[in-house]
Design a protein around this motif. Structure first.
Motif, mmCIF file in Angstrom:
data_model
loop_
_atom_site.group_PDB
_atom_site.id
_atom_site.type_symbol
_atom_site.label_atom_id
_atom_site.label_comp_id
_atom_site.label_asym_id
_atom_site.label_seq_id
_atom_site.Cartn_x
_atom_site.Cartn_y
_atom_site.Cartn_z
ATOM 1 N N ASP A 225 -17.186 2.718 -0.556
ATOM 2 C CA ASP A 225 -17.158 1.794 -0.638
ATOM 3 C C ASP A 225 -16.858 1.092 -0.324
ATOM 4 O OD1 ASP A 225 -17.551 -0.502 -1.434
ATOM 5 O OD2 ASP A 225 -18.165 0.151 -3.840
ATOM 6 N N GLU A 226 -16.868 0.117 0.553
ATOM 7 C CA GLU A 226 -15.438 -0.792 1.352
ATOM 8 C C GLU A 226 -14.868 -1.843 0.320
ATOM 9 O OE1 GLU A 226 -12.876 -2.519 3.680
ATOM 10 O OE2 GLU A 226 -15.074 -0.771 4.282
ATOM 11 N N ARG A 227 -15.784 -2.118 -0.667
ATOM 12 C CA ARG A 227 -14.814 -2.993 -1.478
ATOM 13 C C ARG A 227 -13.690 -2.173 -2.428
ATOM 14 N NH1 ARG A 227 -19.904 -4.332 -4.864
ATOM 15 N NH2 ARG A 227 -20.774 -1.966 -4.773
ATOM 16 N N VAL A 228 -14.011 -0.830 -2.510
ATOM 17 C CA VAL A 228 -12.445 0.088 -2.968
ATOM 18 C C VAL A 228 -11.508 -0.088 -2.377
ATOM 19 C CG1 VAL A 228 -12.633 2.201 -3.934
ATOM 20 C CG2 VAL A 228 -14.400 1.337 -4.817
ATOM 21 N N VAL A 229 -11.822 0.184 -0.458
ATOM 22 C CA VAL A 229 -10.957 0.348 0.077
ATOM 23 C C VAL A 229 -10.165 -0.837 -0.275
ATOM 24 C CG1 VAL A 229 -10.516 0.506 2.584
ATOM 25 C CG2 VAL A 229 -12.341 2.684 1.263
ATOM 26 N N GLN A 230 -10.902 -2.121 -0.529
ATOM 27 C CA GLN A 230 -9.930 -3.213 0.492
ATOM 28 C C GLN A 230 -8.911 -3.823 -0.921
ATOM 29 O OE1 GLN A 230 -12.245 -6.364 1.311
ATOM 30 N NE2 GLN A 230 -10.768 -8.057 1.114
ATOM 31 N N ARG A 231 -9.706 -3.048 -2.603
ATOM 32 C CA ARG A 231 -8.991 -3.111 -3.742
ATOM 33 C C ARG A 231 -8.150 -2.155 -3.862
ATOM 34 N NH1 ARG A 231 -12.498 -1.519 -7.027
ATOM 35 N NH2 ARG A 231 -11.076 0.465 -7.228
ATOM 36 N N ILE A 232 -7.860 -0.929 -3.385
ATOM 37 C CA ILE A 232 -6.820 -0.132 -3.450
ATOM 38 C C ILE A 232 -5.158 -0.755 -2.404
ATOM 39 C CG2 ILE A 232 -6.495 1.931 -2.422
ATOM 40 C CD1 ILE A 232 -8.785 3.496 -2.916
ATOM 41 N N ASN A 233 -6.224 -1.433 -1.089
ATOM 42 C CA ASN A 233 -5.341 -1.391 -0.004
ATOM 43 C C ASN A 233 -4.307 -3.037 -0.481
ATOM 44 O OD1 ASN A 233 -5.532 0.939 1.447
ATOM 45 N ND2 ASN A 233 -6.902 -0.075 2.912
ATOM 46 N N GLU A 234 -4.863 -3.652 -1.014
ATOM 47 C CA GLU A 234 -4.297 -5.335 -1.351
ATOM 48 C C GLU A 234 -3.987 -5.457 -2.402
ATOM 49 O OE1 GLU A 234 -7.738 -8.068 -1.077
ATOM 50 O OE2 GLU A 234 -7.460 -7.726 1.620
ATOM 51 N N SER A 235 -4.667 -4.715 -3.689
ATOM 52 C CA SER A 235 -3.660 -4.740 -5.217
ATOM 53 C C SER A 235 -3.052 -3.820 -5.882
ATOM 54 C CB SER A 235 -5.176 -4.966 -6.283
ATOM 55 O OG SER A 235 -5.993 -3.483 -6.238
ATOM 56 N N ARG A 236 -2.988 -2.022 -4.551
ATOM 57 C CA ARG A 236 -2.016 -0.764 -4.958
ATOM 58 C C ARG A 236 -2.843 -0.451 -7.019
ATOM 59 N NH1 ARG A 236 -2.032 0.180 -0.061
ATOM 60 N NH2 ARG A 236 -1.309 2.032 -1.588
ATOM 61 N N GLU A 237 -3.843 -0.263 -6.980
ATOM 62 C CA GLU A 237 -4.785 0.074 -8.331
ATOM 63 C C GLU A 237 -5.578 1.144 -7.896
ATOM 64 O OE1 GLU A 237 -7.265 -0.690 -11.729
ATOM 65 O OE2 GLU A 237 -6.835 -1.397 -9.675
ATOM 66 N N ASN A 238 -6.081 1.818 -9.011
ATOM 67 C CA ASN A 238 -7.741 2.338 -8.713
ATOM 68 C C ASN A 238 -8.034 2.816 -10.186
ATOM 69 O OD1 ASN A 238 -9.678 2.785 -7.333
ATOM 70 N ND2 ASN A 238 -9.210 5.218 -7.393
ATOM 71 N N ARG A 239 -8.883 2.122 -10.500
ATOM 72 C CA ARG A 239 -9.686 2.806 -11.871
ATOM 73 C C ARG A 239 -7.654 3.231 -12.705
ATOM 74 N NH1 ARG A 239 -14.354 5.196 -12.219
ATOM 75 N NH2 ARG A 239 -15.522 6.075 -9.742
ATOM 76 N N GLY A 240 -7.292 1.881 -12.584
ATOM 77 C CA GLY A 240 -6.347 2.131 -14.011
ATOM 78 C C GLY A 240 -4.788 2.704 -13.330
ATOM 79 N N HIS A 241 -4.984 3.504 -12.562
ATOM 80 C CA HIS A 241 -3.848 4.045 -12.117
ATOM 81 C C HIS A 241 -2.998 2.920 -10.719
ATOM 82 C CE1 HIS A 241 -5.735 7.566 -13.357
ATOM 83 N NE2 HIS A 241 -6.483 7.429 -13.233
ATOM 84 N N LYS A 242 -1.707 3.388 -10.231
ATOM 85 C CA LYS A 242 -1.021 2.566 -9.807
ATOM 86 C C LYS A 242 -0.590 3.481 -8.667
ATOM 87 C CE LYS A 242 3.569 1.190 -8.479
ATOM 88 N NZ LYS A 242 5.098 1.591 -8.812
ATOM 89 N N VAL A 243 -1.085 2.717 -7.294
ATOM 90 C CA VAL A 243 -1.168 3.370 -5.751
ATOM 91 C C VAL A 243 -0.283 4.011 -5.172
ATOM 92 C CG1 VAL A 243 -2.824 3.356 -3.397
ATOM 93 C CG2 VAL A 243 -3.987 2.928 -5.750
ATOM 94 N N GLU A 244 0.285 4.853 -5.006
ATOM 95 C CA GLU A 244 1.270 4.965 -4.147
ATOM 96 C C GLU A 244 1.491 4.317 -2.968
ATOM 97 O OE1 GLU A 244 4.800 5.715 -5.547
ATOM 98 O OE2 GLU A 244 3.108 6.394 -7.722
ATOM 99 N N ALA A 245 2.515 3.394 -1.762
ATOM 100 C CA ALA A 245 2.705 3.332 -1.343
ATOM 101 C C ALA A 245 3.001 3.935 -0.083
ATOM 102 C CB ALA A 245 4.092 2.355 -1.078
#
Length: 357
Positions: A40-60
């Motif tokens: 999902d492109e929306r999930v991709v955009q959210r991860i790259n912009e907010s650095r968060e996914n499903r309650g997990h912090k996403v490393e830089a």
């Protein structure tokens, strides 16, 4: 066969941005840059912009993408971690960009089932091994990848994300797969073991989900630790018998990926399969449980597959068969547990002496 040596500076790819995929990406990001695939492109955009996914912090060091061709081009090591129901279709999409030098370590605990024309999993009476494939077998059938492995063990996503001590098993016919996986994943809180019985390890990781659902039901009925100990020990015996019928070795079931994973998921409300059983025992319908969750409990489909395999190979599997009746034939959890407590088994451990017969 001469295979290309792997680069130490290329990013590592994770295909699947669910809870476990995201956590694995964060573990890998300690060592390398990571490309994380989400459909999902929306999930991709959210991860790259907010650095968060499903309650997990996403490393830089992680960049999300929805381009499978790009991730295969940039990465030599790939970790496909998607539900088993979508695994074969994913591999067919990914396959055109794969080369023999790619190394794949999957993290999916489920079965792929191929049926004769006109048959469904509900209509077919029994299943044999030629119809039931592990994810490593799907990878080999659908791609030119040679170095294939699997990731299995007591790996609850939330605990891994919080840095609690844990361990996993990387199983493969190739020692290089284990060595590469250990180098990428191991840290001071996360141990990585190796195993050459990839099918046995995969089967252990899949079949334990059946027992985890039953353990959740036990918990939901308010039963105590004695009953849970009985269920886990008898469940292990059942896993060994069915696993051996499907081509696994007993030893795989007695290690971290077998009994280690079984004990963890049979004692944790963090397990999706445990939660399904618990909610069933509280009176919820399976259809309502499935509609209210955003991630698949692999054990539900595994119960159906395992029961039909047990029937074909005439394997004694009372927990699997009874749970099948609860999930798909309207038996109540109370009646199922009462039946299992009365089931006539007069021998405690009866498989070790048979291993070399």
């Amino acid at each position: 066969m001469s295979l290309k040596s792997l680069s130490d500076d290329k990013p590592v790819g994770v295909i699947g941005a669910g809870n476990f995929g995201t956590v694995v990406a964060n573990l890998l990001a300690r060592q390398r840059n990571v490309l994380l695939y989400a459909r999902d492109e929306r999930v991709v955009q959210r991860i790259n912009e907010s650095r968060e996914n499903r309650g997990h912090k996403v490393e830089a060091r992680i960049m999300a993408t929805n381009d499978l061709g790009y991730i295969a081009e940039q990465c030599e090591v790939l970790f496909p971690i998607v539900p088993s129901a979508h695994f074969r279709s994913l591999m067919r999409q990914l396959s055109p960009w794969l080369h023999p030098y790619h190394l794949l370590i999957h993290g999916t605990k489920g079965f792929d089932v191929s049926l004769p024309d006109g048959q469904t999993l509900d209509s077919i009476q029994t299943l044999n091994r030629s119809m039931v494939k592990t994810m490593s077998e799907v990878i080999q059938e659908e791609s030119v990848a040679v170095r294939v492995g699997c990731l299995a063990g007591p790996n609850l996503s939330r605990e891994l994300a919080e840095g609690h001590p844990a361990a996993t098993v990387i199983a493969s016919h190739f020692d290089e797969v284990f060595k590469v996986g250990r180098r990428l994943l191991r840290n001071e809180h996360f141990q990585v073991y190796g195993n050459n019985d990839i099918v046995g390890v995969e089967l252990a990781g899949v079949l334990k989900n059946v027992i985890a659902i039953a353990a959740g039901a036990l918990n939901g009925m308010g039963y105590g630790e004695n009953a849970r100990g009985l269920l886990v020990s008898r469940g292990m015996v059942e896993m060994v018998y069915l696993g051996r019928a499907l081509g696994g070795n007993t030893k795989a079931f007695l290690g971290v990926a077998g009994v280690g994973d079984l004990v963890t998921t049979c004692n944790s409300s963090l397990s999706r399969n445990f939660t399904v059983g618990h909610r069933l025992a509280k009176g919820e319908r399976l259809s309502d449980i499935l509609q209210s969750t955003d991630e698949i409990a692999e054990g539900i489909n595994t119960v159906k597959v395992a029961k039909k395999c047990a029937d074909h190979y005439k394997v004694r599997a009372p927990i699997t068969t009874t749970l099948y009746q609860v999930l798909f034939e309207d038996m109540t959890v109370k009646k199922a547990l009462e039946y299992l407590m009365r089931y006539p088994l007069n021998i405690d451990i009866d498989f070790l002496s048979e291993e070399h017969e």
